[in-house]
Design a protein around this motif. Structure first.
Motif, PDB file in Angstrom:
ATOM      1  N   VAL A  30      -0.954  -3.682  -5.663  1.00  0.00           N
ATOM      2  CA  VAL A  30      -0.406  -2.392  -5.225  1.00  0.00           C
ATOM      3  C   VAL A  30      -1.592  -1.436  -5.113  1.00  0.00           C
ATOM      4  N   MET A  31      -1.748  -0.853  -3.936  1.00  0.00           N
ATOM      5  CA  MET A  31      -2.905  -0.005  -3.691  1.00  0.00           C
ATOM      6  C   MET A  31      -2.441   1.365  -3.205  1.00  0.00           C
ATOM      7  N   VAL A  32      -3.119   2.388  -3.703  1.00  0.00           N
ATOM      8  CA  VAL A  32      -2.847   3.758  -3.268  1.00  0.00           C
ATOM      9  C   VAL A  32      -3.973   4.210  -2.360  1.00  0.00           C
ATOM     10  N   THR A  33      -3.626   4.828  -1.250  1.00  0.00           N
ATOM     11  CA  THR A  33      -4.662   5.393  -0.379  1.00  0.00           C
ATOM     12  C   THR A  33      -4.094   6.608   0.346  1.00  0.00           C
ATOM     13  N   HIS A  34      -4.981   7.476   0.822  1.00  0.00           N
ATOM     14  CA  HIS A  34      -4.494   8.550   1.688  1.00  0.00           C
ATOM     15  C   HIS A  34      -4.901   8.280   3.126  1.00  0.00           C
ATOM     16  N   SER A  35      -5.477   7.097   3.370  1.00  0.00           N
ATOM     17  CA  SER A  35      -5.889   6.747   4.732  1.00  0.00           C
ATOM     18  C   SER A  35      -4.832   5.863   5.385  1.00  0.00           C
ATOM     19  N   VAL A  40       0.849  -1.192   0.000  1.00  0.00           N
ATOM     20  CA  VAL A  40       0.000   0.000   0.000  1.00  0.00           C
ATOM     21  C   VAL A  40       0.881   1.237   0.000  1.00  0.00           C
ATOM     22  N   LEU A  41       0.619   2.136  -0.952  1.00  0.00           N
ATOM     23  CA  LEU A  41       1.329   3.423  -0.992  1.00  0.00           C
ATOM     24  C   LEU A  41       0.443   4.448  -0.295  1.00  0.00           C
ATOM     25  N   VAL A  42       0.974   5.105   0.726  1.00  0.00           N
ATOM     26  CA  VAL A  42       0.168   6.062   1.476  1.00  0.00           C
ATOM     27  C   VAL A  42       0.891   7.404   1.567  1.00  0.00           C
ATOM     28  N   GLY A  43       0.111   8.456   1.538  1.00  0.00           N
ATOM     29  CA  GLY A  43       0.715   9.785   1.642  1.00  0.00           C
ATOM     30  C   GLY A  43      -0.315  10.838   1.295  1.00  0.00           C
ATOM     31  N   PRO A  44       0.035  12.101   1.525  1.00  0.00           N
ATOM     32  CA  PRO A  44      -0.920  13.175   1.236  1.00  0.00           C
ATOM     33  C   PRO A  44      -1.049  13.414  -0.272  1.00  0.00           C
ATOM     34  N   SER A  45      -1.991  14.257  -0.640  1.00  0.00           N
ATOM     35  CA  SER A  45      -2.177  14.584  -2.062  1.00  0.00           C
ATOM     36  C   SER A  45      -0.895  15.199  -2.626  1.00  0.00           C
ATOM     37  N   GLY A  46      -0.551  14.839  -3.857  1.00  0.00           N
ATOM     38  CA  GLY A  46       0.608  15.434  -4.511  1.00  0.00           C
ATOM     39  C   GLY A  46       1.916  14.768  -4.168  1.00  0.00           C
ATOM     40  N   CYS A  47       1.876  13.602  -3.497  1.00  0.00           N
ATOM     41  CA  CYS A  47       3.142  12.956  -3.121  1.00  0.00           C
ATOM     42  C   CYS A  47       3.619  11.982  -4.200  1.00  0.00           C
ATOM     43  N   GLY A  48       2.856  11.856  -5.293  1.00  0.00           N
ATOM     44  CA  GLY A  48       3.316  11.038  -6.417  1.00  0.00           C
ATOM     45  C   GLY A  48       2.873   9.587  -6.362  1.00  0.00           C
ATOM     46  N   LYS A  49       1.962   9.254  -5.442  1.00  0.00           N
ATOM     47  CA  LYS A  49       1.592   7.839  -5.327  1.00  0.00           C
ATOM     48  C   LYS A  49       0.789   7.348  -6.546  1.00  0.00           C
ATOM     49  N   THR A  50      -0.121   8.191  -7.048  1.00  0.00           N
ATOM     50  CA  THR A  50      -0.863   7.790  -8.252  1.00  0.00           C
ATOM     51  C   THR A  50       0.071   7.737  -9.452  1.00  0.00           C
ATOM     52  N   THR A  51       1.000   8.702  -9.522  1.00  0.00           N
ATOM     53  CA  THR A  51       1.985   8.691 -10.615  1.00  0.00           C
ATOM     54  C   THR A  51       2.774   7.390 -10.591  1.00  0.00           C
ATOM     55  N   VAL A  81       5.437   4.737   2.706  1.00  0.00           N
ATOM     56  CA  VAL A  81       5.012   6.107   3.013  1.00  0.00           C
ATOM     57  C   VAL A  81       5.682   7.064   2.025  1.00  0.00           C
ATOM     58  N   MET A  82       4.888   7.932   1.437  1.00  0.00           N
ATOM     59  CA  MET A  82       5.416   8.884   0.464  1.00  0.00           C
ATOM     60  C   MET A  82       5.144  10.318   0.914  1.00  0.00           C
ATOM     61  N   ALA A  83       5.983  11.231   0.477  1.00  0.00           N
ATOM     62  CA  ALA A  83       5.827  12.651   0.831  1.00  0.00           C
ATOM     63  C   ALA A  83       5.959  13.500  -0.430  1.00  0.00           C
ATOM     64  N   PRO A  84       5.351  14.692  -0.401  1.00  0.00           N
ATOM     65  CA  PRO A  84       5.361  15.517  -1.625  1.00  0.00           C
ATOM     66  C   PRO A  84       6.556  16.458  -1.743  1.00  0.00           C
ATOM     67  N   ALA A  85       6.582  17.123  -2.903  1.00  0.00           N
ATOM     68  CA  ALA A  85       7.489  18.232  -3.226  1.00  0.00           C
ATOM     69  C   ALA A  85       8.974  17.946  -2.982  1.00  0.00           C
ATOM     70  N   PRO A  86       9.601  17.145  -3.780  1.00  0.00           N
ATOM     71  CA  PRO A  86       9.016  16.342  -4.847  1.00  0.00           C
ATOM     72  C   PRO A  86       8.492  15.014  -4.303  1.00  0.00           C
ATOM     73  N   GLY A  87       7.630  14.358  -5.065  1.00  0.00           N
ATOM     74  CA  GLY A  87       7.097  13.070  -4.641  1.00  0.00           C
ATOM     75  C   GLY A  87       8.212  12.062  -4.445  1.00  0.00           C
ATOM     76  N   ARG A  88       8.237  11.423  -3.260  1.00  0.00           N
ATOM     77  CA  ARG A  88       9.325  10.464  -2.983  1.00  0.00           C
ATOM     78  C   ARG A  88       8.906   9.497  -1.893  1.00  0.00           C
ATOM     79  N   ILE A  89       9.641   8.396  -1.828  1.00  0.00           N
ATOM     80  CA  ILE A  89       9.383   7.416  -0.774  1.00  0.00           C
ATOM     81  C   ILE A  89      10.198   7.812   0.449  1.00  0.00           C
ATOM     82  N   VAL A  90       9.551   7.888   1.632  1.00  0.00           N
ATOM     83  CA  VAL A  90      10.285   8.336   2.826  1.00  0.00           C
ATOM     84  C   VAL A  90      10.411   7.245   3.887  1.00  0.00           C
ATOM     85  N   ALA A  91       9.536   6.247   3.831  1.00  0.00           N
ATOM     86  CA  ALA A  91       9.647   5.185   4.842  1.00  0.00           C
ATOM     87  C   ALA A  91       8.889   3.954   4.381  1.00  0.00           C
TER      88      ALA A  91
END
Lengths: 254, 267
Positions: A187-192, A35-46, A205-215
């Motif tokens: 592979v599932m994307v969610t913001h929850s 599961v890819l999780v993170g706020p909007s704009g973190c690149g998970k859908t990309t 866990v992904m974070a934005p600006a730029p979209g990247r994997i952080v944990a």
């Protein structure tokens, strides 16, 4: 047989210069649920669209069992936040659509679509139109359509984001049960964060600006029934995911 | 909702649709009849509704034959226009090059007044029903073409992506997605064209039809004017309106049958 998906330094920069994804690397084991999780704009859908071949990376590669390209692309199915059902077709005809487009004979596709509808709990809704279903039922139909081709790789883009929380819990359970029964890579994307922790055997866990994997986390729970969400061990994992996300956001602002 | 209450609401809905316009028509006829009785204009200028009704009764056979001739020309022209409109609209929607090249020309041709080119139709098609049908086609093709193009171009991008993911062919995408998606829009275009086809047929009859044992509406109108029978002109115009309304009604019925289960416009 799909064995391994390797994302190697994947990047996607749009024409306007926006960096949607920067150097994401990840290895997905066959038959796993990530599961890819993170706020909007973190690149998970990309990232999801790059894995599914709906978009091309501007840097890096997607490798299927060490190779790349259309020839090695596994049988892939998608489900999106909107169910994307054709409103003039019955639920059965919607679920059978991928088989119809692939030229599967009428009798076979009716049989397979009916079986899949029963599997997702929509056996009695086969003759209904999408407009006659609730939001949760439409999502079940969408999942059934994605699974009717027996995909090796199932990609889900916030599939339950538009349904109420109770329906979402039921759909999360359905997804896990289908995954353990059919054995495809998910592979599932969610913001929850709660949904990510409950569904994923691996949470990225992904974070934005730029979209990247952080944990990354691999929640280990003995029993994934609905009661799990109320346990202290579940709360502890969600807190860890939340903390990782919070730290990444602080880094971004500092 | 049970069967009885559903039937009840359908009957109520039909009554709601019919009673208001019918009331307006009856009131207008009464006002018209009253005004003619009060001001007594020459019957040549404005005949009373009762005089028109009398002319309808006296010439009912000629009017029925005229309605059939004009109606069949309009219907054939309408069907040809529908086929051309949907085919061309689909082609233009499929190709950006074709759309950029042909759509402005189609729009420009639509601006040319039909009455100006109707004599040319006689030159090309000769006197008779072919000119009438050609005139009906020309005037009613554009609304179907534009509606088809608009309907297809507004296909949900999410569904287009769904078909792409499932590796649908171009023909599959057109037949199973774009065409059904555009049906509400196409039905709207067809409704407009249904009325226009009758206008086109009558304009074609004005220039290209000839009087015989039985005459179409256009010839009947021209003959009645020559004989100073304004009441018959009004009767013929009313028949033409009824033919247009019948075509419009048939298209609406087909549209309702296609859309009633899934589209709000048919609710």
């Amino acid at each position: 047989m799909l064995q391994r998906i390797e994302l190697s330094h994947l990047g996607r920069v749009y024409e306007d210069g926006c960096v949607a994804l920067a150097g994401a690397s990840l290895e997905l084991r066959a038959g796993s649920i990530t599961v890819l999780v993170g706020p909007s704009g973190c690149g998970k859908t990309t990232l999801l669209r790059l894995i599914g071949g709906l978009d091309a990376p501007t840097s890096g590669r997607v490798l299927f069992h060490g190779a790349e390209g259309l020839l090695v692309q596994p049988r892939t199915a998608f489900a999106f936040q909107e169910p994307r059902l054709l409103p003039w077709r019955t639920v059965l005809a919607n679920v059978a659509l991928p088989l119809e487009l692939a030229g599967v004979p009428v009798a076979e596709r009716a049989e397979r679509a009916t079986a899949m509808l029963k599997r997702v709990g929509l056996g009695n809704a086969a003759r209904k139109l999408p407009g006659q279903l609730s939001g949760g039922m439409r999502m079940r139909a969408s999942i059934a359509r994605a699974l009717v081709t027996a995909p090796q790789l199932l990609l889900l883009d916030e599939p339950f984001g538009a349904v109420d929380e109770i329906a979402r819990h039921a759909l999360d359970d359905l997804l896990r049960s289908l995954w353990s029964e059919l054995g495809m890579t998910v592979v599932m994307v969610t913001h929850s964060i709660v949904e990510a922790t409950y569904v994923g055997e691996r949470v990225v866990v992904m974070a934005p600006a730029p979209g990247r994997i952080v944990a990354e986390f691999s929640p280990q729970f003995m029993d994934r029934s609905s009661a799990l969400r109320a346990t202290p061990e579940f709360a502890a994992v969600t807190a860890e995911v939340l903390r990782a996300l919070g730290e990444a956001m602080v880094e971004e602002h500092s | 909702m049970n069967e009885r209450s559903r039937r009840g609401s359908t009957v109520r809905g039909s009554a709601d649709a019919i009673i208001p316009p019918l009331t307006v028509v009856v009131v207008l006829l009464l006002v018209w009849q009253g005004a003619v009785s009060l001001f007594a204009p020459s019957e040549f200028l404005v005949p009373a509704p009762l005089a028109v009704a009398r002319a309808m009764g006296e010439s009912r056979n000629a009017l029925l034959a005229a309605a059939w001739m004009t109606g069949s020309s309009a219907a054939i022209g309408f069907l040809i226009a529908a086929f051309i409109g949907v085919t061309l609209g689909s082609m233009l929607a499929a190709s950006r090059f074709l759309m950029r090249g042909l759509y402005p020309i189609a729009t420009l041709l639509q601006m040319v007044p039909l009455v100006a080119i109707a004599p040319l139709l006689v030159v090309w098609c000769g006197y008779g029903v072919r000119t009438t049908i050609a005139s009906a086609v020309i005037v009613s093709v554009f609304p179907v073409l534009a509606a088809t193009l608009d309907g297809m171009r507004s296909t949900d991008p999410g569904l287009v992506e769904l078909f792409a993911i499932n590796r649908a062919s171009r023909v599959q995408r057109w037949w199973k997605l774009e065409l059904p998606w555009a049906i509400p829009s196409i039905v709207t275009g067809l409704r407009i064209s249904a009325g226009l086809s009758v206008i086109g047929a009558i304009v074609g009859e004005f220039v290209g039809a000839f009087a015989g044992d039985q005459s179409p509406v256009g010839i009947l109108i021209v003959s009645a004017i020559r004989e100073n029978r304004t009441d018959l002109v009004f009767a013929a115009v009313s028949v033409a309106a009824m033919v247009g309304f019948a075509l419009f009604g048939m298209v609406s019925l087909v549209g309702w049958m296609l859309l009633r289960r899934w589209h709000a416009s048919a609710a």
